[in-house]
Design a protein around this motif. Structure first.
Motif, PDB file in Angstrom:
ATOM      1  N   THR A 118       0.833  -1.216   0.000  1.00 41.24           N
ATOM      2  CA  THR A 118       0.000   0.000   0.000  1.00 41.24           C
ATOM      3  C   THR A 118       0.864   1.262   0.000  1.00 41.24           C
ATOM      4  N   LEU A 119       2.018   1.194   0.670  1.00 37.76           N
ATOM      5  CA  LEU A 119       2.909   2.352   0.656  1.00 37.76           C
ATOM      6  C   LEU A 119       3.447   2.619  -0.739  1.00 37.76           C
ATOM      7  N   SER A 120       3.706   1.561  -1.501  1.00 29.95           N
ATOM      8  CA  SER A 120       4.233   1.742  -2.854  1.00 29.95           C
ATOM      9  C   SER A 120       3.203   2.367  -3.787  1.00 29.95           C
ATOM     10  N   PHE A 121       1.922   2.223  -3.486  1.00 32.13           N
ATOM     11  CA  PHE A 121       0.859   2.795  -4.319  1.00 32.13           C
ATOM     12  C   PHE A 121       0.328   4.119  -3.759  1.00 32.13           C
ATOM     13  N   ARG A 122       0.949   4.649  -2.732  1.00 29.21           N
ATOM     14  CA  ARG A 122       0.445   5.861  -2.101  1.00 29.21           C
ATOM     15  C   ARG A 122       0.712   7.075  -2.991  1.00 29.21           C
ATOM     16  N   PRO A 123      -0.286   7.907  -3.240  1.00 30.45           N
ATOM     17  CA  PRO A 123      -0.086   9.085  -4.103  1.00 30.45           C
ATOM     18  C   PRO A 123       0.750  10.150  -3.409  1.00 30.45           C
ATOM     19  N   ASN A 124       1.253  11.065  -4.198  1.00 27.95           N
ATOM     20  CA  ASN A 124       2.137  12.108  -3.684  1.00 27.95           C
ATOM     21  C   ASN A 124       1.397  13.087  -2.794  1.00 27.95           C
ATOM     22  N   ASP A 125       0.100  13.278  -3.047  1.00 31.24           N
ATOM     23  CA  ASP A 125      -0.680  14.228  -2.266  1.00 31.24           C
ATOM     24  C   ASP A 125      -1.422  13.577  -1.101  1.00 31.24           C
ATOM     25  N   ASN A 162      -1.890   9.135   8.289  1.00 30.20           N
ATOM     26  CA  ASN A 162      -0.847   8.332   8.915  1.00 30.20           C
ATOM     27  C   ASN A 162      -0.705   6.994   8.201  1.00 30.20           C
ATOM     28  N   ASN A 163       0.259   6.215   8.637  1.00 33.21           N
ATOM     29  CA  ASN A 163       0.539   4.930   7.981  1.00 33.21           C
ATOM     30  C   ASN A 163      -0.597   3.930   8.155  1.00 33.21           C
ATOM     31  N   LEU A 164      -1.245   3.947   9.302  1.00 37.54           N
ATOM     32  CA  LEU A 164      -2.346   3.013   9.531  1.00 37.54           C
ATOM     33  C   LEU A 164      -3.500   3.300   8.574  1.00 37.54           C
ATOM     34  N   GLU A 165      -3.819   4.558   8.376  1.00 41.69           N
ATOM     35  CA  GLU A 165      -4.868   4.922   7.426  1.00 41.69           C
ATOM     36  C   GLU A 165      -4.446   4.582   5.998  1.00 41.69           C
ATOM     37  N   GLY A 166      -3.157   4.719   5.711  1.00 35.47           N
ATOM     38  CA  GLY A 166      -2.675   4.399   4.377  1.00 35.47           C
ATOM     39  C   GLY A 166      -2.794   2.930   4.035  1.00 35.47           C
ATOM     40  N   MET A 167      -2.759   2.054   5.030  1.00 33.19           N
ATOM     41  CA  MET A 167      -2.903   0.621   4.782  1.00 33.19           C
ATOM     42  C   MET A 167      -4.302   0.269   4.299  1.00 33.19           C
ATOM     43  N   PHE A 168      -5.270   1.107   4.596  1.00 34.42           N
ATOM     44  CA  PHE A 168      -6.657   0.857   4.188  1.00 34.42           C
ATOM     45  C   PHE A 168      -7.113   1.824   3.101  1.00 34.42           C
ATOM     46  N   LEU A 169      -6.151   2.416   2.396  1.00 33.66           N
ATOM     47  CA  LEU A 169      -6.482   3.309   1.290  1.00 33.66           C
ATOM     48  C   LEU A 169      -7.116   2.508   0.161  1.00 33.66           C
ATOM     49  N   MET A 170      -8.226   2.985  -0.356  1.00 32.21           N
ATOM     50  CA  MET A 170      -8.964   2.248  -1.372  1.00 32.21           C
ATOM     51  C   MET A 170      -8.149   2.158  -2.670  1.00 32.21           C
ATOM     52  N   PRO A 171      -8.273   1.044  -3.390  1.00 29.57           N
ATOM     53  CA  PRO A 171      -7.480   0.875  -4.618  1.00 29.57           C
ATOM     54  C   PRO A 171      -7.702   1.958  -5.660  1.00 29.57           C
ATOM     55  N   TRP A 172      -8.914   2.519  -5.728  1.00 25.00           N
ATOM     56  CA  TRP A 172      -9.143   3.555  -6.749  1.00 25.00           C
ATOM     57  C   TRP A 172      -8.424   4.864  -6.402  1.00 25.00           C
ATOM     58  N   ASN A 173      -7.867   4.941  -5.193  1.00 26.93           N
ATOM     59  CA  ASN A 173      -7.076   6.116  -4.824  1.00 26.93           C
ATOM     60  C   ASN A 173      -5.571   5.851  -4.920  1.00 26.93           C
ATOM     61  N   TRP A 174      -5.210   4.669  -5.367  1.00 30.23           N
ATOM     62  CA  TRP A 174      -3.800   4.337  -5.484  1.00 30.23           C
ATOM     63  C   TRP A 174      -3.162   5.068  -6.675  1.00 30.23           C
ATOM     64  N   SER A 175      -1.857   5.183  -6.612  1.00 31.31           N
ATOM     65  CA  SER A 175      -1.080   5.792  -7.695  1.00 31.31           C
ATOM     66  C   SER A 175       0.051   4.852  -8.096  1.00 31.31           C
ATOM     67  N   THR A 176       0.270   4.719  -9.385  1.00 32.43           N
ATOM     68  CA  THR A 176       1.335   3.843  -9.899  1.00 32.43           C
ATOM     69  C   THR A 176       2.576   4.637 -10.303  1.00 32.43           C
ATOM     70  N   SER A 177       2.687   5.874  -9.801  1.00 31.90           N
ATOM     71  CA  SER A 177       3.805   6.731 -10.211  1.00 31.90           C
ATOM     72  C   SER A 177       5.149   6.135  -9.786  1.00 31.90           C
ATOM     73  N   ALA A 178       5.211   5.483  -8.629  1.00 31.34           N
ATOM     74  CA  ALA A 178       6.469   4.906  -8.175  1.00 31.34           C
ATOM     75  C   ALA A 178       6.925   3.784  -9.100  1.00 31.34           C
ATOM     76  N   TYR A 179       5.998   2.933  -9.529  1.00 36.80           N
ATOM     77  CA  TYR A 179       6.347   1.831 -10.420  1.00 36.80           C
ATOM     78  C   TYR A 179       6.704   2.353 -11.807  1.00 36.80           C
ATOM     79  N   LYS A 180       5.998   3.377 -12.270  1.00 37.92           N
ATOM     80  CA  LYS A 180       6.342   3.982 -13.560  1.00 37.92           C
ATOM     81  C   LYS A 180       7.735   4.599 -13.505  1.00 37.92           C
ATOM     82  N   ALA A 181       8.061   5.231 -12.372  1.00 38.87           N
ATOM     83  CA  ALA A 181       9.384   5.837 -12.238  1.00 38.87           C
ATOM     84  C   ALA A 181      10.485   4.771 -12.218  1.00 38.87           C
ATOM     85  N   LEU A 182      10.221   3.666 -11.534  1.00 40.49           N
ATOM     86  CA  LEU A 182      11.223   2.598 -11.481  1.00 40.49           C
ATOM     87  C   LEU A 182      11.414   1.937 -12.841  1.00 40.49           C
ATOM     88  N   LEU A 183      10.303   1.564 -13.485  1.00 43.56           N
ATOM     89  CA  LEU A 183      10.389   0.880 -14.769  1.00 43.56           C
ATOM     90  C   LEU A 183      10.893   1.798 -15.880  1.00 43.56           C
TER      91      LEU A 183
END
Length: 306
Positions: free
Chosen positions: A50-57, A61-82
């Protein structure tokens, strides 16, 4: 555990097993332990994903981030790596080390384990001692480094896996497995005129898929995560494997002299670190289900003797 049955004409016709209260208590404790073990493994893994999909904005806290809904995820970290040439280069170097390391390790370990498993081999006891002594008494880092330097492996990928191509532990497990193969099969092949190499290739190896896959998995995990030897023997940035790059990324948030994170665009640093950790584990996660059916069998059969 109580067994009840009815006898009919000298034999039991049916048997029923009734677990006792102690059996229920033991099963409950085992189930509870497995659930706790699953939580210990699953919670950090899910937190990293969930941390890897967390958006920049993201604000929270981290506990709330673990339950972040998938439609609010961001793939920017994976795009940057790849999209980063350095990450792809490091990933490719790790794949080369993995393939070369597993191949060379099995090519060296299998013949040695087979030779040690032959009971009639002259000097077998002394050869076993020569294999075990380096396992008990490590020569140290400096002699190993000097040896690698003298044979010209410095700043070459084989330097990561050639010095550790034979693991004594893995060799002894494989030796015990070979000893468990019926000796009659080997003797019949020898009577028919087969050489020891033919016995190994045509008799032993077809019966040893379980132990080969198991030891190959052990070697693969070791070479994929090999950090120390890569840091010690590889000097060129173009040869650094994924563990070295991952280490630089994990240290980058507190040490500005590392430029790796700056090359990954505008993705959050924490998300990049989590995505790099998760992606580095993907190859082993993909490979394990295909090898798991051999894993238990090969480990158990290889530890019966010796």
């Amino acid at each position: 555990m109580k067994m009840q049955g009815t006898r009919k004409k000298g034999r039991f016709t049916s048997v029923s097993i009734k677990p006792t209260a102690a059996d229920h208590s033991f099963n409950f404790l085992v189930d509870l332990f497995l659930v706790l073990l699953l939580l210990i493994i699953a919670i950090p893994l899910w937190s990293t994903i969930t941390l890897s999909f967390r958006p920049n904005d993201y604000i929270g806290n981290n506990l709330e981030g673990m339950f972040l809904m998938p439609w609010n995820w961001s793939t920017s970290a994976y795009k940057a790596l790849l999209g980063n040439a350095g990450f792809l280069l490091a990933f490719g170097n790790s794949v080369k080390i993995l393939i070369g390391g597993v191949a060379s390790a099995l090519l060296l370990t299998i013949p040695l384990a087979y030779v040690l498993s032959i009971p009639t081999l002259p000097g077998r006891r002394y050869l076993n001692m020569l294999v075990i002594i380096p396992y008990v008494f490590n020569v140290g880092m400096i002699p190993t480094y000097l040896l690698v330097t003298n044979i010209g492996l410095i700043d070459k990928l084989p330097a990561v896996y050639i010095p550790v191509a034979i693991s004594t532990y893995n060799c002894l497990i494989m030796r015990s497995f070979f000893e468990g193969i019926p000796n009659e099969l080997k003797e019949s092949a020898r009577i028919d005129g087969a050489s020891e190499i033919q016995v190994l290739l045509r008799i032993i190896l077809p019966l040893s898929k379980a132990i080969i896959m198991t030891i190959g998995l052990f070697y693969g995990v070791s070479f994929w995560n090999n950090f120390f030897h890569a840091m010690l023997y590889l000097n060129s940035n173009s040869l650094q494997p994924l563990p070295i790059l991952l280490r630089n990324i994990l240290m980058a948030s507190g040490m500005n002299e590392y430029v790796e994170v700056n090359a990954f665009g505008d993705a959050p640093i924490a998300a990049i670190k989590a995505a790099s950790v998760f992606m580095s584990a993907i190859p082993m996660v993909i490979a394990y289900p295909f090898i798991q059916k051999y894993f238990t069998k090969g480990t158990l059969l290889g530890s019966v003797k010796g």
